[in-house]
Design an enzyme around this catalytic site. Structure first.
Site, short mmCIF file in Angstrom:
data_model
loop_
_atom_site.label_atom_id
_atom_site.label_comp_id
_atom_site.label_asym_id
_atom_site.label_seq_id
_atom_site.Cartn_x
_atom_site.Cartn_y
_atom_site.Cartn_z
N ASN A 164 -10.34 -2.56 2.56
CA ASN A 164 -10.11 -2.85 1.16
C ASN A 164 -11.06 -2.41 0.38
O ASN A 164 -12.35 -2.42 1.07
CB ASN A 164 -9.55 -4.07 0.70
N HIS A 191 0.78 -1.26 -0.08
CA HIS A 191 0.09 -0.14 0.13
C HIS A 191 0.72 1.24 0.16
O HIS A 191 0.47 2.18 0.77
CB HIS A 191 -0.88 0.14 1.20
FE1 HDD Z 1 -2.50 -4.99 5.49
C1 HDD Z 1 -1.08 -1.82 5.08
C2 HDD Z 1 -5.59 -3.62 4.40
C3 HDD Z 1 -4.00 -8.09 5.57
C4 HDD Z 1 0.19 -6.10 6.97
N1 HDD Z 1 -3.31 -3.04 4.86
C5 HDD Z 1 -2.32 -1.75 4.65
C6 HDD Z 1 -3.23 -0.81 4.22
C7 HDD Z 1 -4.55 -1.21 3.92
C8 HDD Z 1 -4.41 -2.78 4.33
C9 HDD Z 1 -5.79 -0.40 3.45
C10 HDD Z 1 -2.55 0.61 4.08
C11 HDD Z 1 -2.99 1.39 5.35
C12 HDD Z 1 -2.54 2.78 5.07
O1 HDD Z 1 -3.25 3.61 4.05
O2 HDD Z 1 -1.69 3.28 5.51
N2 HDD Z 1 -4.49 -5.54 4.99
C13 HDD Z 1 -5.47 -4.86 4.62
C14 HDD Z 1 -6.54 -5.83 4.50
C15 HDD Z 1 -6.24 -7.03 4.72
C16 HDD Z 1 -4.92 -6.86 5.33
C17 HDD Z 1 -7.98 -5.34 4.11
C18 HDD Z 1 -7.18 -8.17 4.89
C19 HDD Z 1 -8.09 -8.30 5.37
N3 HDD Z 1 -1.95 -6.59 6.15
C20 HDD Z 1 -2.74 -7.60 5.99
C21 HDD Z 1 -2.06 -8.79 6.75
C22 HDD Z 1 -0.88 -8.25 6.91
C23 HDD Z 1 -0.95 -6.83 6.54
C24 HDD Z 1 -2.56 -10.23 6.94
C25 HDD Z 1 0.33 -8.75 7.76
C26 HDD Z 1 0.45 -9.86 8.54
N4 HDD Z 1 -0.72 -3.94 5.88
C27 HDD Z 1 0.13 -4.59 6.44
C28 HDD Z 1 1.29 -3.87 6.99
C29 HDD Z 1 1.01 -2.59 6.29
C30 HDD Z 1 -0.37 -2.93 5.60
C31 HDD Z 1 2.78 -4.34 6.59
C32 HDD Z 1 2.09 -1.44 5.21
C33 HDD Z 1 2.04 -0.16 5.83
C34 HDD Z 1 1.45 -0.20 7.34
O3 HDD Z 1 0.80 -1.51 7.24
O4 HDD Z 1 1.24 0.61 7.99
O5 HDD Z 1 1.63 -3.83 8.20
#
Ligand code: HDD
Length: 710
Positions: free
Chosen positions: A166, A93
């Site tokens: 999402n 993202h």
């Molecule tokens: Fe995630 C970012 C949505 C599963 C680990 N995720 C991130 C963002 C969104 C989502 C919208 C951007 C937020 C922003 O604008 O800063 N992610 C989802 C959805 C998931 C999902 C809807 C499943 C239902 N994500 C998911 C899993 C993991 C992560 C299973 C890790 C185990 N996601 C992350 C992250 C991020 C992220 C690495 C990257 C930047 C942040 O978190 O702040 O931690």
């Protein structure tokens, strides 16, 4: 140092009448460089430590042509800060766009929760919402085929609550332990560094082919959901089930849905490809300009509420994030509205530094036992440390709660709170008046009973990977099914290893035989089809859910859409005037595109200003188009490839096209065939026919005549 040679003030140096600020003066330096010097009373340029700067254009040298001196601490500070301007982009993202706004509750959920944000009707809770693509890096294009993030931070009176969702209600995986594999598969392949912002490559489909639980999400991903027209026209979902806890301590499960007031709309694939070249910032520009122009995008918040007993009767497990609860099974209850009404003042400070965390909860809401959610609750906090560099990231203004917050956590990098207390612990006799826990207002976890042997297992109730994938496909309208087939053909045609295609086709056949066969036909697949593992539960036929389709949701409307009019010299002024009026009456914006930026002179001698020059504004930028050309104007356009493509693309992208009779040769050259979407504009009043037709959406019936539908 600048000499005192003064030069005439430029336009930018005119006195600012709004603030009556004195204007800076331009002074030419010894080397001809232009300095802008503060007028009396104007703020001074300083170092980060407040030292006023006398010359911001020249470093300290030993003589005018001599070496630069290490002593120049002003140069060093400026370069030092610049060198560290970038921070690690989000691991996923990375490319985002965001806006401030508010959430207003219209229907209280007081029977279900104590969370004030969901019980105080009429209360406006400030929010910051960030949309994003998942796979691409920060500099990738907006209209890549990708899932869109839809993250909302509510600054509630009881602390920050983040719904990190999402635009798709399901996910690729059921357990967070698989997330790094999914992301490594979809990102650029590490031995070559490409492709960027695309799933159309071997490693992604290799991993998917080996991961049956992803099949439902793949159906959504290959649908038009992943090429939205703009973030203003897409849904959002909290994905997981959460719990609401009421004053009696009772729990009700909940799923959160955002529904755009402007209805959903997507682009077609060829349009997406061309948009990414024409305007890689298409979505961010759209959100920014609509908010700037006072067209504030809005979404309704709907909830699906269900009890533990109801959940037990579903034919799937609601703790499995690869499953939806069809709205026909648990209807949506609309409880409020999200409105985005303010662009960030500084994109880095806000959009980049905002830190959404799934574990940001408020009293009265709690987590379900979805294993994907539990993994996320670790990941989001953890990632902020490497991204923002400090455990104190919550003190950055965009992340700080707007309610009071206090605890005994101290110090750390970039600590900005004075925390002028002697006592940094509880309990204490020295300072019994510091912050303390509350047994009435504090967050309490729902005391769900859990007594099971520890085991690394997947619940058998998560095992049906094909039924809802099929349900999604069967719930689409014909053109939407055609697009899923076309997307799969495109994506799998980019895969180099035949075994990946053969294995994927096996999964597709399992979802629906005709789907698999159509994709195989589109690929011209001559090899085998590897059957999906037979010990995975067979799919069942679930009832179709019309709500899963984009087409046909909500009444037809042009509100928030863009009409593009290609106008030449000598064009009929009444037709132009009629179109401008009709577009505005329909709630759309209209942009005038001319062969030259200076605009055109119409048949009545009036001048029409251009918003865009033709080659800089291809028709992909607009939802519906019109060619208002004179005979001479058309003759000139026929010699311009950009004009022929303008019309050809609009036709191929199934758009409604209005045109004057004189423009017909251009339509002929562009291969336009008459159909319900080709509207003659002979007089001013005809424009209403154009806008009414366009409000109903694209001309889907045209599609088989502009591309092969497999
Ligand atoms: Fe995630 C970012 C949505 C599963 C680990 N995720 C991130 C963002 C969104 C989502 C919208 C951007 C937020 C922003 O604008 O800063 N992610 C989802 C959805 C998931 C999902 C809807 C499943 C239902 N994500 C998911 C899993 C993991 C992560 C299973 C890790 C185990 N996601 C992350 C992250 C991020 C992220 C690495 C990257 C930047 C942040 O978190 O702040 O931690």
């Amino acid at each position: 140092m600048a000499s005192s040679k003064k030069t005439a003030p430029r336009a930018a140096a005119k006195p600012n009448t709004k603030t009556a600020m004195p204007a800076a003066e331009f002074v030419v330096g010894d080397g001809g460089e232009l300095h802008q010097v503060a007028a009396p009373g104007q703020p001074l340029l300083t170092t980060n430590h407040g030292l006023p700067i006398s010359d911001d254009h020249n470093s300290l040298k030993a003589g005018p042509r001599g070496p630069v001196l290490l002593e120049d601490f002003i140069l060093r500070e400026k370069i030092f800060h610049f060198d560290h301007e970038r921070i690690p982009e989000r691991v996923v993202h990375a490319r985002g766009l965001a806006a401030h706004g508010y959430f207003e509750l219209t229907d209280s959920l007081a029977d279900f929760t104590t969370a004030k944000v969901l019980t105080e009707v009429g209360e406006r809770t400030p929010v910051f919402t960030r949309f994003s693509t998942v796979a691409g890096n920060k500099g990738s294009a907006d209209v890549a085929r990708d899932v869109r993030g839809f993250a909302v931070k509510f600054y509630t009176k009881q602390g920050n609550w983040d719904i990190v969702g999402n635009n798709i209600p399901v996910f690729f995986i059921q357990d967070a332990i698989k997330f790094p594999d999914l992301i490594h598969a979809v990102k650029e392949e590490p031995d070559r560094g490409f492709p960027q912002a695309q799933s159309a490559h071997d490693t992604f489909w290799d991993w998917i082919a080996c991961t049956p639980e992803a099949m439902h999400m793949v159906m959504w991903q290959m649908s038009d959901r992943t090429i939205p027209r703009s973030v203003r026209f897409m849904q959002g979902f909290g994905v997981h089930s959460f719990r609401l806890i009421n004053a009696e301590g009772q729990s009700t499960f909940v799923k959160f849905h955002w529904t755009p007031v402007l209805n959903m709309q997507s682009v077609v694939w060829d349009e997406a490809v061309k948009l990414n070249g024409a305007d890689p910032d298409y979505h961010r520009r759209d959100l920014y300009t609509s908010i700037r122009d006072g067209e504030h995008p809005a979404w309704e918040l709907g909830v699906q509420l269900f009890t533990e007993d109801e959940a037990a009767a579903f034919d799937f497990d609601h703790l499995d994030s690869t499953k939806i609860i069809p709205e026909e099974v648990v209807p949506l209850r609309t409880i409020g509205r999200l409105v985005l009404d303010r662009n960030p003042a500084n994109v880095f400070a806000e959009t980049e530094q905002v830190a959404y965390c799934t574990q940001n909860m408020v009293p009265g809401i709690d987590f379900s036992d979805d294993p994907l959610l539990h993994g996320r609750n670790f990941s989001y906090l953890d990632t902020q440390l490497s991204r923002l560099g400090s455990t104190n990231f919550h003190q950055i203004p965009i992340n700080a709660p707007k309610c009071p917050f206090a605890n005994m956590q101290r110090d750390g990098h970039m600590q900005t709170h004075p925390q002028a207390t002697r006592v940094a612990y509880t309990p204490s006799l020295i300072d019994p008046s510091g912050p303390r826990e509350s047994h009435t207002e504090g967050f309490r976890s729902f005391p769900a009973a859990v007594e099971k042997p520890k085991a690394r297992v997947r619940s058998a109730t998560f095992g049906d990977h094909y039924s809802q994938a099929r349900q999604f496909f069967m719930s689409q309208t014909e053109p939407e099914q055609d697009h899923i087939v076309a997307a799969l053909v495109f994506e799998l045609s980019k895969v180099e290893l035949p075994i990946i295609r053969s294995t994927m086709l096996g999964h597709l056949v399992r979802i629906d035989v005709s789907l698999g066969e159509r994709v195989a036909a589109g690929l011209g697949h001559r090899g085998e089809i590897v059957p999906a593992p037979t010990d995975i539960p067979a799919r069942t036929d679930l009832a179709v859910s019309p709500k899963l389709s984009i087409i046909g949701q909500g009444p037809p409307t042009l509100v928030g859409r863009l009409v593009g009019a290609l106008v030449t010299d000598g064009a009929d002024s009444k037709v132009v005037g009629g179109l401008i009026k009709a577009a505005k009456a329909a709630g759309a914006s209209i942009k005038i595109v001319c062969p030259r930026l200076g605009g055109v002179v119409l048949d009545d001698g009036s001048t029409l200003a251009a918003d865009f020059q033709m080659a800089g504004a291809p028709s992909v930028l607009f939802d519906t188009v019109a060619v208002i050309a004179s005979e001479a104007g058309t003759t000139a356009l026929l010699g311009e490839a950009a004009a022929v493509s303008w019309v050809h693309d609009a036709f191929a992208h199934l758009k409604v096209i209005g045109h004057t009779a004189a423009a017909q040769p251009l339509l002929d050259a562009a291969g336009v065939e008459p159909d319900a979407g080709i509207v003659a504009l002979a007089k001013g009043g005809d424009a209403a026919t154009l806008t009414d037709t366009a409000a109903a959406g694209r001309i889907w019936a045209r599609e088989p005549s502009v591309r092969t539908v497999y």
